[in-house]
Write a protein that holds these residues in place. Structure first.
Motif, mmCIF file in Angstrom:
data_model
loop_
_atom_site.group_PDB
_atom_site.id
_atom_site.type_symbol
_atom_site.label_atom_id
_atom_site.label_comp_id
_atom_site.label_asym_id
_atom_site.label_seq_id
_atom_site.Cartn_x
_atom_site.Cartn_y
_atom_site.Cartn_z
ATOM 1 N N GLY A 73 0.783 -1.229 0.000
ATOM 2 C CA GLY A 73 0.000 0.000 0.000
ATOM 3 C C GLY A 73 0.810 1.272 0.000
ATOM 4 N N GLY A 74 2.143 1.180 -0.077
ATOM 5 C CA GLY A 74 2.974 2.376 -0.107
ATOM 6 C C GLY A 74 2.909 3.136 1.201
ATOM 7 N N SER A 75 3.391 4.377 1.182
ATOM 8 C CA SER A 75 3.408 5.181 2.404
ATOM 9 C C SER A 75 2.032 5.720 2.736
ATOM 10 C CB SER A 75 4.392 6.346 2.236
ATOM 11 O OG SER A 75 3.927 7.225 1.221
ATOM 12 N N GLY A 76 1.184 5.866 1.728
ATOM 13 C CA GLY A 76 -0.182 6.303 1.988
ATOM 14 C C GLY A 76 -0.321 7.787 2.258
ATOM 15 N N SER A 77 0.775 8.552 2.182
ATOM 16 C CA SER A 77 0.687 9.968 2.508
ATOM 17 C C SER A 77 0.244 10.814 1.327
ATOM 18 C CB SER A 77 2.059 10.462 2.999
ATOM 19 O OG SER A 77 3.003 10.398 1.941
ATOM 20 N N GLY A 78 0.513 10.342 0.091
ATOM 21 C CA GLY A 78 0.178 11.122 -1.083
ATOM 22 C C GLY A 78 1.159 12.244 -1.360
ATOM 23 N N LEU A 79 2.219 12.366 -0.560
ATOM 24 C CA LEU A 79 3.206 13.412 -0.754
ATOM 25 C C LEU A 79 4.159 13.045 -1.878
ATOM 26 C CD1 LEU A 79 4.216 14.285 2.924
ATOM 27 C CD2 LEU A 79 2.759 15.630 1.408
ATOM 28 N N ALA A 80 4.645 14.062 -2.578
ATOM 29 C CA ALA A 80 5.688 13.858 -3.580
ATOM 30 C C ALA A 80 7.019 14.018 -2.873
ATOM 31 C CB ALA A 80 5.542 14.872 -4.713
ATOM 32 N N GLY A 81 7.756 12.933 -2.781
ATOM 33 C CA GLY A 81 9.023 12.972 -2.066
ATOM 34 C C GLY A 81 10.140 13.580 -2.894
ATOM 35 N N VAL A 82 11.238 13.880 -2.231
ATOM 36 C CA VAL A 82 12.434 14.387 -2.894
ATOM 37 C C VAL A 82 13.599 13.466 -2.570
ATOM 38 C CG1 VAL A 82 11.632 16.772 -2.799
ATOM 39 C CG2 VAL A 82 13.055 15.875 -0.947
ATOM 40 N N VAL A 83 14.569 13.437 -3.453
ATOM 41 C CA VAL A 83 15.753 12.607 -3.239
ATOM 42 C C VAL A 83 16.623 13.250 -2.163
ATOM 43 C CG1 VAL A 83 17.864 11.717 -4.282
ATOM 44 C CG2 VAL A 83 15.721 11.723 -5.586
ATOM 45 N N ARG A 84 17.005 12.475 -1.185
ATOM 46 C CA ARG A 84 17.914 12.952 -0.149
ATOM 47 C C ARG A 84 19.356 12.691 -0.610
ATOM 48 N NH1 ARG A 84 15.991 13.548 5.223
ATOM 49 N NH2 ARG A 84 13.756 13.981 5.147
ATOM 50 N N PRO A 85 20.127 13.735 -0.862
ATOM 51 C CA PRO A 85 21.510 13.545 -1.346
ATOM 52 C C PRO A 85 22.353 12.681 -0.417
ATOM 53 C CG PRO A 85 20.833 15.832 -1.606
ATOM 54 C CD PRO A 85 19.766 15.165 -0.784
ATOM 55 N N GLU A 86 22.176 12.848 0.896
ATOM 56 C CA GLU A 86 22.988 12.078 1.828
ATOM 57 C C GLU A 86 22.661 10.595 1.766
ATOM 58 O OE1 GLU A 86 19.499 13.747 4.288
ATOM 59 O OE2 GLU A 86 20.722 14.281 2.540
ATOM 60 N N TRP A 87 21.395 10.262 1.471
ATOM 61 C CA TRP A 87 21.014 8.857 1.345
ATOM 62 C C TRP A 87 21.545 8.278 0.038
ATOM 63 C CZ3 TRP A 87 15.156 9.424 2.997
ATOM 64 C CH2 TRP A 87 15.115 9.739 4.361
ATOM 65 N N MET A 88 21.509 9.075 -1.020
ATOM 66 C CA MET A 88 22.046 8.609 -2.293
ATOM 67 C C MET A 88 23.544 8.353 -2.185
ATOM 68 S SD MET A 88 19.751 8.145 -4.615
ATOM 69 C CE MET A 88 20.702 8.169 -6.129
ATOM 70 N N ARG A 89 24.250 9.223 -1.460
ATOM 71 C CA ARG A 89 25.692 9.019 -1.277
ATOM 72 C C ARG A 89 25.960 7.741 -0.509
ATOM 73 N NH1 ARG A 89 25.671 14.702 -0.478
ATOM 74 N NH2 ARG A 89 25.546 14.409 1.785
ATOM 75 N N ALA A 90 25.115 7.473 0.498
ATOM 76 C CA ALA A 90 25.293 6.247 1.286
ATOM 77 C C ALA A 90 25.051 5.005 0.440
ATOM 78 C CB ALA A 90 24.352 6.266 2.492
ATOM 79 N N ILE A 91 24.131 5.108 -0.532
ATOM 80 C CA ILE A 91 23.853 3.988 -1.429
ATOM 81 C C ILE A 91 25.010 3.786 -2.406
ATOM 82 C CG2 ILE A 91 22.363 3.171 -3.297
ATOM 83 C CD1 ILE A 91 20.050 4.625 -1.900
ATOM 84 N N ASP A 92 25.471 4.894 -3.020
ATOM 85 C CA ASP A 92 26.511 4.806 -4.038
ATOM 86 C C ASP A 92 27.883 4.515 -3.450
ATOM 87 O OD1 ASP A 92 24.616 5.372 -5.961
ATOM 88 O OD2 ASP A 92 24.993 7.531 -5.927
ATOM 89 N N GLU A 93 28.180 5.118 -2.330
ATOM 90 C CA GLU A 93 29.489 4.951 -1.696
ATOM 91 C C GLU A 93 29.300 4.772 -0.193
ATOM 92 O OE1 GLU A 93 31.987 8.203 -2.681
ATOM 93 O OE2 GLU A 93 31.718 7.999 -4.842
ATOM 94 N N PRO A 94 28.958 3.557 0.238
ATOM 95 C CA PRO A 94 28.742 3.326 1.672
ATOM 96 C C PRO A 94 29.955 3.751 2.485
ATOM 97 C CG PRO A 94 28.054 1.423 0.385
ATOM 98 C CD PRO A 94 28.780 2.331 -0.563
ATOM 99 N N PRO A 95 29.762 4.571 3.500
ATOM 100 C CA PRO A 95 30.895 5.024 4.308
ATOM 101 C C PRO A 95 31.486 3.879 5.126
ATOM 102 C CG PRO A 95 28.841 5.666 5.339
ATOM 103 C CD PRO A 95 28.481 5.112 3.986
ATOM 104 N N ALA A 96 32.773 3.956 5.361
ATOM 105 C CA ALA A 96 33.426 2.946 6.185
ATOM 106 C C ALA A 96 32.962 3.101 7.626
ATOM 107 C CB ALA A 96 34.936 3.102 6.110
ATOM 108 N N PRO A 97 32.652 1.998 8.311
ATOM 109 C CA PRO A 97 32.242 2.097 9.715
ATOM 110 C C PRO A 97 33.330 2.773 10.555
ATOM 111 C CG PRO A 97 31.797 -0.095 8.846
ATOM 112 C CD PRO A 97 32.635 0.604 7.823
ATOM 113 N N VAL A 98 32.900 3.580 11.509
ATOM 114 C CA VAL A 98 33.821 4.279 12.410
ATOM 115 C C VAL A 98 33.653 3.702 13.813
ATOM 116 C CG1 VAL A 98 34.431 6.498 13.444
ATOM 117 C CG2 VAL A 98 33.725 6.384 11.036
ATOM 118 N N LEU A 99 34.753 3.283 14.426
ATOM 119 C CA LEU A 99 34.700 2.727 15.770
ATOM 120 C C LEU A 99 34.485 3.841 16.779
ATOM 121 C CD1 LEU A 99 34.975 0.235 17.585
ATOM 122 C CD2 LEU A 99 37.444 0.669 17.670
#
Length: 220
Positions: A73-99
């Motif tokens: 059923g999707g999110s059900g909000s009816g809102l038009a979302g926008v791409v989050r640049p920080e999420w796209m960067r995490a997808i394309d280039e996952p950051p190395a874990p930091v201890l």
């Protein structure tokens, strides 16, 4: 608790772990609804974040996730979302874990079935947790604790649900050393981690403070 910041971090951490590139959208939605019910996030903020997540997934080409979500059923909000640049960067280039820190657990034990493990430490990374255990002697039953058939789950007092990310082990002389990883990383608000492993003899529960707080009855 800042539910908005927590939900955004949960999503970012999910993208940052390569094994979880097919982020479970329905799980994120369930957590978001829990935050809403607890009064930790406004409905408008929740709907905006979920809409942005949908759009980011779509633009990233994760169509399998999107199709599965449509069945729910999707999110059900009816809102038009926008791409989050920080999420796209995490997808394309996952950051190395930091201890972040290592919590010593020497002197504590954890019993799973008939096997008693010696706890060594808990590594707190930015995108995961890693529990280190060891078992000495000739008893090889300790492998029961790390059998892939066993179901591990975890959560903390800030509401984060942890997934079992697997583990590895070594044998040196008669010392069996193992580790078990869990994703995602904890939020800054988390103070107590609870891990549960299902076993034929019944569930075994382990609680570990994520700060300097001392918890009574923390051993099995």
């Amino acid at each position: 608790m800042d539910g908005r910041a927590y939900l955004e971090k949960l999503i970012a951490d999910g993208f940052a772990v390569p094994q979880r590139i097919t982020l479970d959208r329905s799980e994120v939605r369930g957590i978001a609804l829990g935050l809403l019910a607890a009064g930790a996030i406004a409905r408008s903020d929740m709907e905006r974040i979920l809409a942005d997540l949908d759009e980011t997934l779509k633009q990233a080409g994760l169509l399998r996730v999107m199709r599965a979500e449509k069945l729910l059923g999707g999110s059900g909000s009816g809102l038009a979302g926008v791409v989050r640049p920080e999420w796209m960067r995490a997808i394309d280039e996952p950051p190395a874990p930091v201890l972040r820190r290592v919590l010593p657990l020497v002197g504590r034990t954890f019993q799973v079935g008939h096997v008693v493990e010696n706890l060594i430490s808990l590594e707190v990374w930015s995108t995961l947790l890693r529990l280190n255990l060891a078992h000495g002697g000739e008893d090889h039953r300790m492998t029961e604790c790390f059998s892939q058939a066993l179901k591990w789950k975890g959560w903390d007092d800030a509401g984060t649900q942890y997934r079992d990310a697997g583990g590895s082990g070594t044998l040196v002389q008669s010392l069996h050393a193992r580790n078990r990883a869990f994703t995602p990383g904890p939020s800054d608000h988390a103070r107590l981690l609870t891990l549960v492993v299902e076993h034929d003899d019944g569930p075994a529960t382990l609680q570990i403070p994520l700060s300097d707080l001392v918890v009574d009855g923390q051993d099995n």
